[in-house]
Design a protein around this motif. Structure first.
Motif, PDB file in Angstrom:
ATOM      1  N   ARG A   1     122.432  -0.899 158.873  1.00  0.00           N
ATOM      2  CA  ARG A   1     121.476  -0.577 157.811  1.00  0.00           C
ATOM      3  C   ARG A   1     121.692  -1.450 156.579  1.00  0.00           C
ATOM      4  NH1 ARG A   1     121.193   6.074 158.040  1.00  0.00           N
ATOM      5  NH2 ARG A   1     120.604   6.223 160.273  1.00  0.00           N
ATOM      6  N   ALA A   2     122.049  -2.706 156.805  1.00  0.00           N
ATOM      7  CA  ALA A   2     122.322  -3.603 155.685  1.00  0.00           C
ATOM      8  C   ALA A   2     121.091  -3.820 154.817  1.00  0.00           C
ATOM      9  CB  ALA A   2     122.840  -4.940 156.212  1.00  0.00           C
ATOM     10  N   LEU A   3     119.897  -3.880 155.417  1.00  0.00           N
ATOM     11  CA  LEU A   3     118.679  -4.116 154.647  1.00  0.00           C
ATOM     12  C   LEU A   3     118.416  -2.975 153.669  1.00  0.00           C
ATOM     13  CD1 LEU A   3     116.211  -5.826 154.020  1.00  0.00           C
ATOM     14  CD2 LEU A   3     115.030  -4.700 155.937  1.00  0.00           C
ATOM     15  N   GLY A   4     118.613  -1.736 154.126  1.00  0.00           N
ATOM     16  CA  GLY A   4     118.423  -0.588 153.239  1.00  0.00           C
ATOM     17  C   GLY A   4     119.442  -0.592 152.109  1.00  0.00           C
ATOM     18  N   ALA A   5     120.697  -0.936 152.443  1.00  0.00           N
ATOM     19  CA  ALA A   5     121.723  -1.002 151.403  1.00  0.00           C
ATOM     20  C   ALA A   5     121.390  -2.089 150.387  1.00  0.00           C
ATOM     21  CB  ALA A   5     123.083  -1.272 152.033  1.00  0.00           C
ATOM     22  N   LEU A   6     120.881  -3.219 150.868  1.00  0.00           N
ATOM     23  CA  LEU A   6     120.512  -4.309 149.967  1.00  0.00           C
ATOM     24  C   LEU A   6     119.442  -3.858 148.981  1.00  0.00           C
ATOM     25  CD1 LEU A   6     120.472  -7.291 149.096  1.00  0.00           C
ATOM     26  CD2 LEU A   6     118.835  -7.704 150.947  1.00  0.00           C
ATOM     27  N   ARG A   7     118.426  -3.179 149.474  1.00  0.00           N
ATOM     28  CA  ARG A   7     117.348  -2.718 148.600  1.00  0.00           C
ATOM     29  C   ARG A   7     117.863  -1.720 147.565  1.00  0.00           C
ATOM     30  NH1 ARG A   7     112.994  -1.967 153.562  1.00  0.00           N
ATOM     31  NH2 ARG A   7     112.281  -4.168 153.599  1.00  0.00           N
ATOM     32  N   THR A   8     118.822  -0.913 147.964  1.00  0.00           N
ATOM     33  CA  THR A   8     119.418   0.037 147.012  1.00  0.00           C
ATOM     34  C   THR A   8     120.157  -0.695 145.897  1.00  0.00           C
ATOM     35  OG1 THR A   8     119.665   1.728 148.740  1.00  0.00           O
ATOM     36  CG2 THR A   8     121.040   1.947 146.763  1.00  0.00           C
ATOM     37  N   TYR A   9     120.933  -1.709 146.268  1.00  0.00           N
ATOM     38  CA  TYR A   9     121.675  -2.466 145.261  1.00  0.00           C
ATOM     39  C   TYR A   9     120.731  -3.193 144.311  1.00  0.00           C
ATOM     40  CZ  TYR A   9     125.974  -1.674 147.933  1.00  0.00           C
ATOM     41  OH  TYR A   9     127.049  -1.099 148.569  1.00  0.00           O
ATOM     42  N   VAL A  10     119.644  -3.742 144.847  1.00  0.00           N
ATOM     43  CA  VAL A  10     118.672  -4.435 143.995  1.00  0.00           C
ATOM     44  C   VAL A  10     118.039  -3.454 143.020  1.00  0.00           C
ATOM     45  CG1 VAL A  10     116.440  -5.608 143.983  1.00  0.00           C
ATOM     46  CG2 VAL A  10     118.189  -6.276 145.639  1.00  0.00           C
ATOM     47  N   SER A  11     117.711  -2.257 143.498  1.00  0.00           N
ATOM     48  CA  SER A  11     117.116  -1.248 142.628  1.00  0.00           C
ATOM     49  C   SER A  11     118.070  -0.860 141.504  1.00  0.00           C
ATOM     50  CB  SER A  11     116.737  -0.012 143.452  1.00  0.00           C
ATOM     51  OG  SER A  11     116.240   1.011 142.619  1.00  0.00           O
ATOM     52  N   ARG A  12     119.355  -0.718 141.824  1.00  0.00           N
ATOM     53  CA  ARG A  12     120.345  -0.365 140.795  1.00  0.00           C
ATOM     54  C   ARG A  12     120.505  -1.491 139.778  1.00  0.00           C
ATOM     55  NH1 ARG A  12     125.042   2.153 144.800  1.00  0.00           N
ATOM     56  NH2 ARG A  12     123.936   4.097 145.340  1.00  0.00           N
ATOM     57  N   LEU A  13     120.501  -2.731 140.240  1.00  0.00           N
ATOM     58  CA  LEU A  13     120.612  -3.855 139.320  1.00  0.00           C
ATOM     59  C   LEU A  13     119.411  -3.914 138.379  1.00  0.00           C
ATOM     60  CD1 LEU A  13     122.019  -6.675 141.644  1.00  0.00           C
ATOM     61  CD2 LEU A  13     123.158  -5.673 139.652  1.00  0.00           C
ATOM     62  N   ARG A  14     118.236  -3.612 138.882  1.00  0.00           N
ATOM     63  CA  ARG A  14     117.055  -3.596 138.034  1.00  0.00           C
ATOM     64  C   ARG A  14     117.181  -2.544 136.950  1.00  0.00           C
ATOM     65  NH1 ARG A  14     112.501  -4.276 142.889  1.00  0.00           N
ATOM     66  NH2 ARG A  14     112.264  -6.555 142.678  1.00  0.00           N
ATOM     67  N   THR A  15     117.738  -1.430 137.288  1.00  0.00           N
ATOM     68  CA  THR A  15     117.923  -0.367 136.297  1.00  0.00           C
ATOM     69  C   THR A  15     118.909  -0.794 135.222  1.00  0.00           C
ATOM     70  OG1 THR A  15     117.454   1.334 137.961  1.00  0.00           O
ATOM     71  CG2 THR A  15     118.648   2.017 135.975  1.00  0.00           C
ATOM     72  N   VAL A  16     119.994  -1.481 135.639  1.00  0.00           N
ATOM     73  CA  VAL A  16     121.004  -1.943 134.679  1.00  0.00           C
ATOM     74  C   VAL A  16     120.422  -3.016 133.758  1.00  0.00           C
ATOM     75  CG1 VAL A  16     123.194  -3.161 134.448  1.00  0.00           C
ATOM     76  CG2 VAL A  16     122.948  -1.361 136.164  1.00  0.00           C
ATOM     77  N   LEU A  17     119.661  -3.938 134.328  1.00  0.00           N
ATOM     78  CA  LEU A  17     119.144  -5.062 133.548  1.00  0.00           C
ATOM     79  C   LEU A  17     117.959  -4.680 132.674  1.00  0.00           C
ATOM     80  CD1 LEU A  17     119.326  -7.879 136.267  1.00  0.00           C
ATOM     81  CD2 LEU A  17     120.979  -7.339 134.484  1.00  0.00           C
ATOM     82  N   GLU A  18     117.164  -3.724 133.106  1.00  0.00           N
ATOM     83  CA  GLU A  18     116.000  -3.291 132.333  1.00  0.00           C
ATOM     84  C   GLU A  18     115.996  -1.770 132.256  1.00  0.00           C
ATOM     85  OE1 GLU A  18     112.236  -5.525 133.131  1.00  0.00           O
ATOM     86  OE2 GLU A  18     113.356  -6.321 134.850  1.00  0.00           O
ATOM     87  N   PRO A  19     116.904  -1.186 131.476  1.00  0.00           N
ATOM     88  CA  PRO A  19     117.022   0.280 131.438  1.00  0.00           C
ATOM     89  C   PRO A  19     115.802   0.978 130.854  1.00  0.00           C
ATOM     90  CG  PRO A  19     118.346  -0.737 129.715  1.00  0.00           C
ATOM     91  CD  PRO A  19     117.865  -1.846 130.584  1.00  0.00           C
ATOM     92  N   ASP A  20     115.016   0.301 130.050  1.00  0.00           N
ATOM     93  CA  ASP A  20     113.856   0.933 129.415  1.00  0.00           C
ATOM     94  C   ASP A  20     112.569   0.723 130.194  1.00  0.00           C
ATOM     95  OD1 ASP A  20     115.523   1.694 127.308  1.00  0.00           O
ATOM     96  OD2 ASP A  20     115.198  -0.194 126.236  1.00  0.00           O
ATOM     97  N   ARG A  21     112.633   0.086 131.314  1.00  0.00           N
ATOM     98  CA  ARG A  21     111.420  -0.177 132.088  1.00  0.00           C
ATOM     99  C   ARG A  21     110.926   1.099 132.767  1.00  0.00           C
ATOM    100  NH1 ARG A  21     110.449  -1.274 137.426  1.00  0.00           N
ATOM    101  NH2 ARG A  21     112.704  -1.229 137.836  1.00  0.00           N
ATOM    102  N   SER A  22     109.630   1.291 132.727  1.00  0.00           N
ATOM    103  CA  SER A  22     109.023   2.447 133.394  1.00  0.00           C
ATOM    104  C   SER A  22     109.084   2.248 134.908  1.00  0.00           C
ATOM    105  CB  SER A  22     107.568   2.602 132.961  1.00  0.00           C
ATOM    106  OG  SER A  22     106.898   3.536 133.790  1.00  0.00           O
ATOM    107  N   PRO A  23     109.321   3.319 135.681  1.00  0.00           N
ATOM    108  CA  PRO A  23     109.387   3.186 137.138  1.00  0.00           C
ATOM    109  C   PRO A  23     108.117   2.594 137.745  1.00  0.00           C
ATOM    110  CG  PRO A  23     110.239   5.310 136.432  1.00  0.00           C
ATOM    111  CD  PRO A  23     109.622   4.686 135.234  1.00  0.00           C
ATOM    112  N   ARG A  24     106.980   2.750 137.072  1.00  0.00           N
ATOM    113  CA  ARG A  24     105.721   2.255 137.623  1.00  0.00           C
ATOM    114  C   ARG A  24     105.403   0.815 137.215  1.00  0.00           C
ATOM    115  NH1 ARG A  24     101.428   7.324 137.200  1.00  0.00           N
ATOM    116  NH2 ARG A  24     102.657   8.830 138.453  1.00  0.00           N
ATOM    117  N   SER A  25     106.173   0.273 136.239  1.00  0.00           N
ATOM    118  CA  SER A  25     105.905  -1.094 135.780  1.00  0.00           C
ATOM    119  C   SER A  25     106.682  -2.102 136.632  1.00  0.00           C
ATOM    120  CB  SER A  25     106.292  -1.241 134.308  1.00  0.00           C
ATOM    121  OG  SER A  25     107.672  -0.988 134.128  1.00  0.00           O
TER     122      SER A  25
END
Length: 420
Positions: A62-86
């Motif tokens: 399930r490496a692909l699913g884990a990769l997508r999770t890590y990317v999502s977490r990095l996006r949250t760290v880099l843009e904490p004020d971004r709306s989930p829909r933007s």
């Protein structure tokens, strides 16, 4: 803008800051994904490339699913004020892959500094080139990509380390060109210990030693290098190192540092301060009266150059006394200490002009600036050290008419005086 005030570092541990606050980048796998995105410099990376880079042949099902999770977490760290829909502005989706839009990376600054240094060197501005390289190298904070895992990180780590060593070699070349041989010896000793098979670093250490008047140490470096190359790789030193070895053996004048033409002469305080004295004898005892007389003689302010000669039969401790007094007087004469063994008890005594040339190189004085008329002849053993504005010499068991007969004033004093 989302990326305003955001900066990243890979020349050491993988880190990121927003303004003055450091960001939590998560697990080693998550940091490894970020490192790959940073090193791709805004170019898209496919999920397959990321999985191979981070996990290699050990990728989980399930490496692909884990990769997508890590990317999502990095996006949250880099843009904490971004709306989930933007849509993300920094870590964006490109086709089926991802790309990180940022230029605030320490590696970018390092590479720019190296490029600027090369342009300055080609333009005949070595001092500015050295400053640029030194500033670029100051960005490093240890092993690159520390905290990242996987085949890609290992490969890039080796590449970045090679880039750093190459920049250091360029800096050492510039420092040697600028006559800073005395100041780079200690750094080159550490570098050659860490990279014993890099012949360029070894050659730079040999040249620095030679210009400091330490010909024996320069030749010893060649011997150690040759032994290491034969033992580890089964090869002899390359032609450049071998040629330098021969030039040192023959005291080739071309090895001397060129005298600056466009710049004003360096002040005494900018010249090298050699420290060639042997270690003092820890348990030196006695000779108190002689030590006091010698110290008084050398510290007395007069219009002439103070010279002390210690005589006696072999084995009575002349060398130990001379070295002890020299160490005791180093506070009076902070400009450095020189030491020479003229090998008077061997069949190959060193000529006085050879020792004089070695001393001049150690003091950062081009040989073309040295005075002429110094007598030659095979002296016996001499111990010499520069003391502030002058040098002191002692000769033992010199053959009549063949003792060392030149004593050099410290650069700046502009006095040349015989020392019988």
């Amino acid at each position: 803008m989302a990326g305003e005030g955001l900066r990243f570092a890979v020349l050491g541990p993988i880190r990121a800051w927003r303004g003055g606050d450091e960001l939590d980048l998560g697990t080693p796998l998550q940091r490894s994904i970020l490192a790959m995105l940073l090193l791709r410099e805004g170019r898209a990376v496919t999920p397959t490339e990321m999985i191979d880079a981070v996990w290699g042949e050990d990728a989980p099902p399930r490496a692909l699913g884990a990769l997508r999770t890590y990317v999502s977490r990095l996006r949250t760290v880099l843009e904490p004020d971004r709306s989930p829909r933007s849509r993300p502005e920094l870590l964006t989706s490109v086709g089926k892959g991802y790309a990180l839009r940022t230029s605030a990376l320490d590696l970018t600054l390092f590479e720019r500094g190296v490029q600027e240094a090369e342009s300055m060197r080609k333009a005949g501005r070595p001092a500015e080139a050295a400053d640029s390289l030194r500033a670029a190298l100051a960005l490093w904070e240890g092993e690159p990509l520390a905290g990242a895992v996987g085949p890609y990180a290992e490969h890039q780590r080796d590449r970045l380390i090679e880039c750093r060593i190459s920049a250091i070699e360029q800096l050492m070349d510039l420092d040697l060109e600028l006559g800073r041989h005395a100041s780079v010896v200690s750094e080159l000793i550490a570098l050659t210990a860490d990279h014993p098979l890099r012949e360029r670093l070894r050659a730079q250490l040999m040249l620095a030693y030679y210009r400091c008047g330490r010909q024996g140490d320069a030749l010893a470096v060649f011997t150690d290098t040759r032994d290491a190359l034969i033992e580890e790789l089964g090869i002899e030193p390359g032609p450049e190192l071998a040629a330098l070895h021969q030039k040192i053996l023959s005291a080739d004048p071309g090895l001397a540092v060129d005298e600056p033409v466009a710049e004003e002469q360096e002040s005494v305080h900018d010249l090298p301060r050699p420290a060639q004295l042997p270690a003092a004898v820890n348990d030196f005892t006695g000779r108190r009266e002689l030590v006091a007389r010698l110290r008084t003689m050398l510290s007395t302010q007069t219009d002439s150059v103070p010279v002390a000669t210690i005589c006696g039969i072999g084995g009575v401790g002349k060398t130990a006394l001379a070295v002890h007094v020299a160490h005791a007087c180093d506070d009076l004469f902070p400009d450095g200490q020189l030491y020479a063994d003229l090998r008077g008890f061997t069949d190959e005594a060193t000529a006085p002009e050879s020792t004089l040339g070695a001393f001049l190189r150690a003091l950062g004085i081009p040989l073309t600036s040295s005075p002429r008329g110094c007598p030659s002849g095979p002296p016996s053993t001499a111990r010499c050290w520069p003391t502030g504005a002058s040098w002191c010499c002692s000769t033992t068991r010199a053959t009549p008419g063949r003792s060392a007969s030149c004593c050099l004033a410290r650069p700046g004093a502009r006095r040349w005086s015989p020392a019988g």
